[in-house]
Design a protein around this motif. Structure first.
Motif, PDB file in Angstrom:
ATOM      1  N   MET A   1       0.965  -1.221  -0.141  1.00 35.54           N
ATOM      2  CA  MET A   1       0.168   0.132   0.080  1.00 35.54           C
ATOM      3  C   MET A   1       0.883   1.187  -0.026  1.00 35.54           C
ATOM      4  O   MET A   1       0.654   2.267  -0.629  1.00 35.54           O
ATOM      5  CB  MET A   1      -0.920   0.002   1.298  1.00 35.54           C
ATOM      6  CG  MET A   1      -2.021   1.038   1.333  1.00 35.54           C
ATOM      7  SD  MET A   1      -3.135   0.729  -0.132  1.00 35.54           S
ATOM      8  CE  MET A   1      -4.430   2.117   0.470  1.00 35.54           C
ATOM      9  N   GLU A   2       1.949   1.188   0.812  1.00 38.18           N
ATOM     10  CA  GLU A   2       2.992   2.367   0.971  1.00 38.18           C
ATOM     11  C   GLU A   2       3.366   2.449  -0.613  1.00 38.18           C
ATOM     12  O   GLU A   2       3.389   3.753  -1.114  1.00 38.18           O
ATOM     13  CB  GLU A   2       3.834   2.099   1.791  1.00 38.18           C
ATOM     14  CG  GLU A   2       5.110   3.278   1.917  1.00 38.18           C
ATOM     15  CD  GLU A   2       6.300   2.875   2.517  1.00 38.18           C
ATOM     16  OE1 GLU A   2       7.245   3.541   2.808  1.00 38.18           O
ATOM     17  OE2 GLU A   2       6.551   1.574   3.107  1.00 38.18           O
ATOM     18  N   ARG A   3       3.671   1.553  -1.360  1.00 37.57           N
ATOM     19  CA  ARG A   3       4.337   1.676  -2.717  1.00 37.57           C
ATOM     20  C   ARG A   3       2.974   2.287  -3.559  1.00 37.57           C
ATOM     21  O   ARG A   3       3.550   3.305  -4.513  1.00 37.57           O
ATOM     22  CB  ARG A   3       4.835   0.216  -3.353  1.00 37.57           C
ATOM     23  CG  ARG A   3       5.559   0.569  -4.544  1.00 37.57           C
ATOM     24  CD  ARG A   3       5.920  -1.044  -4.875  1.00 37.57           C
ATOM     25  NE  ARG A   3       5.000  -2.004  -5.118  1.00 37.57           N
ATOM     26  CZ  ARG A   3       4.190  -2.180  -5.928  1.00 37.57           C
ATOM     27  NH1 ARG A   3       4.320  -1.420  -7.165  1.00 37.57           N
ATOM     28  NH2 ARG A   3       3.102  -3.164  -5.921  1.00 37.57           N
ATOM     29  N   LEU A   4       1.909   1.758  -3.475  1.00 38.81           N
ATOM     30  CA  LEU A   4       0.967   2.167  -4.337  1.00 38.81           C
ATOM     31  C   LEU A   4       0.712   3.979  -4.227  1.00 38.81           C
ATOM     32  O   LEU A   4       0.495   4.627  -5.078  1.00 38.81           O
ATOM     33  CB  LEU A   4      -0.298   1.433  -4.110  1.00 38.81           C
ATOM     34  CG  LEU A   4      -1.532   2.247  -4.808  1.00 38.81           C
ATOM     35  CD1 LEU A   4      -1.645   1.940  -6.127  1.00 38.81           C
ATOM     36  CD2 LEU A   4      -2.835   1.637  -4.068  1.00 38.81           C
ATOM     37  N   LEU A   5       0.826   4.190  -2.624  1.00 37.95           N
ATOM     38  CA  LEU A   5       0.532   5.425  -2.508  1.00 37.95           C
ATOM     39  C   LEU A   5       1.580   6.561  -2.854  1.00 37.95           C
ATOM     40  O   LEU A   5       1.535   7.703  -3.238  1.00 37.95           O
ATOM     41  CB  LEU A   5       0.270   5.790  -0.810  1.00 37.95           C
ATOM     42  CG  LEU A   5      -1.028   5.176  -0.171  1.00 37.95           C
ATOM     43  CD1 LEU A   5      -1.092   5.486   1.208  1.00 37.95           C
ATOM     44  CD2 LEU A   5      -2.299   5.670  -1.164  1.00 37.95           C
ATOM     45  N   THR A   6       2.773   5.921  -2.840  1.00 36.92           N
ATOM     46  CA  THR A   6       4.029   6.680  -3.563  1.00 36.92           C
ATOM     47  C   THR A   6       3.829   6.979  -4.673  1.00 36.92           C
ATOM     48  O   THR A   6       4.238   7.970  -5.472  1.00 36.92           O
ATOM     49  CB  THR A   6       5.348   5.952  -3.187  1.00 36.92           C
ATOM     50  OG1 THR A   6       5.649   5.967  -1.894  1.00 36.92           O
ATOM     51  CG2 THR A   6       6.309   6.584  -3.516  1.00 36.92           C
ATOM     52  N   GLN A   7       3.539   5.832  -5.642  1.00 37.06           N
ATOM     53  CA  GLN A   7       3.011   6.148  -6.994  1.00 37.06           C
ATOM     54  C   GLN A   7       1.983   7.314  -7.155  1.00 37.06           C
ATOM     55  O   GLN A   7       1.810   7.998  -8.050  1.00 37.06           O
ATOM     56  CB  GLN A   7       2.906   4.759  -7.564  1.00 37.06           C
ATOM     57  CG  GLN A   7       3.921   3.906  -7.810  1.00 37.06           C
ATOM     58  CD  GLN A   7       3.423   2.410  -8.297  1.00 37.06           C
ATOM     59  OE1 GLN A   7       2.216   2.091  -8.560  1.00 37.06           O
ATOM     60  NE2 GLN A   7       4.310   1.681  -8.483  1.00 37.06           N
ATOM     61  N   ALA A   8       0.754   7.028  -6.426  1.00 35.54           N
ATOM     62  CA  ALA A   8      -0.091   7.968  -6.466  1.00 35.54           C
ATOM     63  C   ALA A   8       0.187   9.445  -6.275  1.00 35.54           C
ATOM     64  O   ALA A   8      -0.100  10.334  -7.062  1.00 35.54           O
ATOM     65  CB  ALA A   8      -1.373   7.790  -5.465  1.00 35.54           C
ATOM     66  N   ASN A   9       1.213   9.447  -5.350  1.00 35.61           N
ATOM     67  CA  ASN A   9       1.913  10.991  -5.038  1.00 35.61           C
ATOM     68  C   ASN A   9       2.729  11.378  -6.226  1.00 35.61           C
ATOM     69  O   ASN A   9       2.680  12.808  -6.885  1.00 35.61           O
ATOM     70  CB  ASN A   9       2.869  10.878  -3.992  1.00 35.61           C
ATOM     71  CG  ASN A   9       2.571  11.251  -2.642  1.00 35.61           C
ATOM     72  OD1 ASN A   9       1.344  11.674  -2.626  1.00 35.61           O
ATOM     73  ND2 ASN A   9       3.188  10.882  -1.743  1.00 35.61           N
ATOM     74  N   GLN A  10       3.457  10.441  -7.046  1.00 35.01           N
ATOM     75  CA  GLN A  10       4.204  10.711  -8.449  1.00 35.01           C
ATOM     76  C   GLN A  10       3.338  11.125  -9.430  1.00 35.01           C
ATOM     77  O   GLN A  10       3.801  11.958 -10.308  1.00 35.01           O
ATOM     78  CB  GLN A  10       4.976   9.682  -8.590  1.00 35.01           C
ATOM     79  CG  GLN A  10       6.154   9.503  -7.658  1.00 35.01           C
ATOM     80  CD  GLN A  10       6.814   8.007  -7.669  1.00 35.01           C
ATOM     81  OE1 GLN A  10       6.665   7.153  -8.691  1.00 35.01           O
ATOM     82  NE2 GLN A  10       7.815   7.825  -7.073  1.00 35.01           N
ATOM     83  N   LYS A  11       2.152  10.441  -9.450  1.00 37.81           N
ATOM     84  CA  LYS A  11       1.256  10.807 -10.553  1.00 37.81           C
ATOM     85  C   LYS A  11       0.174  12.049 -10.389  1.00 37.81           C
ATOM     86  O   LYS A  11      -0.735  12.303 -11.000  1.00 37.81           O
ATOM     87  CB  LYS A  11       0.261   9.646 -10.940  1.00 37.81           C
ATOM     88  CG  LYS A  11       1.172   8.191 -11.471  1.00 37.81           C
ATOM     89  CD  LYS A  11       0.363   7.140 -11.622  1.00 37.81           C
ATOM     90  CE  LYS A  11       1.115   5.894 -12.039  1.00 37.81           C
ATOM     91  NZ  LYS A  11       0.403   4.703 -12.081  1.00 37.81           N
ATOM     92  N   HIS A  12       0.472  12.500  -9.015  1.00 39.12           N
ATOM     93  CA  HIS A  12      -0.419  13.853  -8.742  1.00 39.12           C
ATOM     94  C   HIS A  12      -1.838  13.217  -8.626  1.00 39.12           C
ATOM     95  O   HIS A  12      -2.788  14.080  -8.735  1.00 39.12           O
ATOM     96  CB  HIS A  12      -0.191  14.771  -9.682  1.00 39.12           C
ATOM     97  CG  HIS A  12       1.025  15.191  -9.856  1.00 39.12           C
ATOM     98  ND1 HIS A  12       1.829  15.967  -8.964  1.00 39.12           N
ATOM     99  CD2 HIS A  12       1.857  15.015 -10.867  1.00 39.12           C
ATOM    100  CE1 HIS A  12       3.172  16.033  -9.182  1.00 39.12           C
ATOM    101  NE2 HIS A  12       3.103  15.629 -10.656  1.00 39.12           N
TER     102      HIS A  12
END
Length: 215
Positions: free
Chosen positions: A146-157
């Motif tokens: 989940m942390e990895r997913l949220l980090t990706q969501a940050n990067q994709k704004h």
């Protein structure tokens, strides 16, 4: 705890492993760990339950601790497989979170998961190493994904999450709600209906999005 297989046993390194036998061993391990507890489940019993030799069990899993860890991970992956944390192109972050929420709710509140958590409670003062293995293979694995997913969501704004690891913990704690503790202590006469479960998950996802939506 079962002793490792004798060095005199035929070497199996390099031999292809049979995935069907591995699955049978994992299923047998999950059944016995839940019904007999960790200490009450021997490698001999697991081999017999799986319909394979003990040598075959050891060829797939070096020891009972490794098998226990693999069984916990396998149970988590049944409800939350890797693709859940790999959003498809064009899929909204809301739909991704809803799918993860549904999978996690049904995982953590399933009869197998409840029994496994009860087993771990009885082991808490017996084997801290086993507790850590359970934590790493189950809860921590889910939080890391989940942390990895949220980090990706940050990067994709898609989201703005200052601390993805902490946000992941908050998300899963909210999804668990009060039903989980009721199940753990056997006080569950008022569990939610399927429609109420879905409403609960949507409420949590809505709250999460309001907290972390990009401005």
């Amino acid at each position: 705890m079962n002793a490792p297989i004798s060095p005199a046993a035929p070497a199996t390194a390099g031999r292809p492993k049979d995935p069907l036998k591995r699955e049978a061993i994992l299923n047998a391990a999950k059944n016995l760990f839940l019904s007999k507890g960790y200490e009450g489940s021997s490698m001999d019993a697991i081999a017999a339950e799986a319909g394979v030799s003990k040598l075959t069990v050891y060829s797939h899993f070096n020891d009972k601790e490794t098998l226990f860890s693999a069984a916990v991970k396998s149970k988590c992956e049944e409800q939350l497989p890797q693709p859940f944390f790999e959003p498809a192109t064009g899929s909204s972050i809301e739909n991704v979170l809803l799918n993860i929420g549904r999978g996690f709710y049904h995982l953590v509140n399933s009869p197998e998961s409840i029994e496994l958590h009860r087993v771990m409670m009885t082991q808490a003062n017996v084997d801290n190493k086993l507790s850590q293995m359970f934590l790493d293979a189950g809860p921590q694995r889910v939080i890391r994904e989940m942390e990895r997913l949220l980090t990706q969501a940050n990067q994709k704004h898609q989201l703005q999450v200052a601390d993805p690891a902490k946000a992941a913990e908050h998300f899963f704690c909210l999804i668990k709600g009060s039903d989980n503790i009721r199940l753990l202590i056997g006080c569950n006469p008022d569990l939610k209906s399927p429609a109420a479960v879905e409403a609960h998950i949507r409420d949590v996802v809505g709250l999460f999005l309001r907290a972390y939506r990009c401005p």
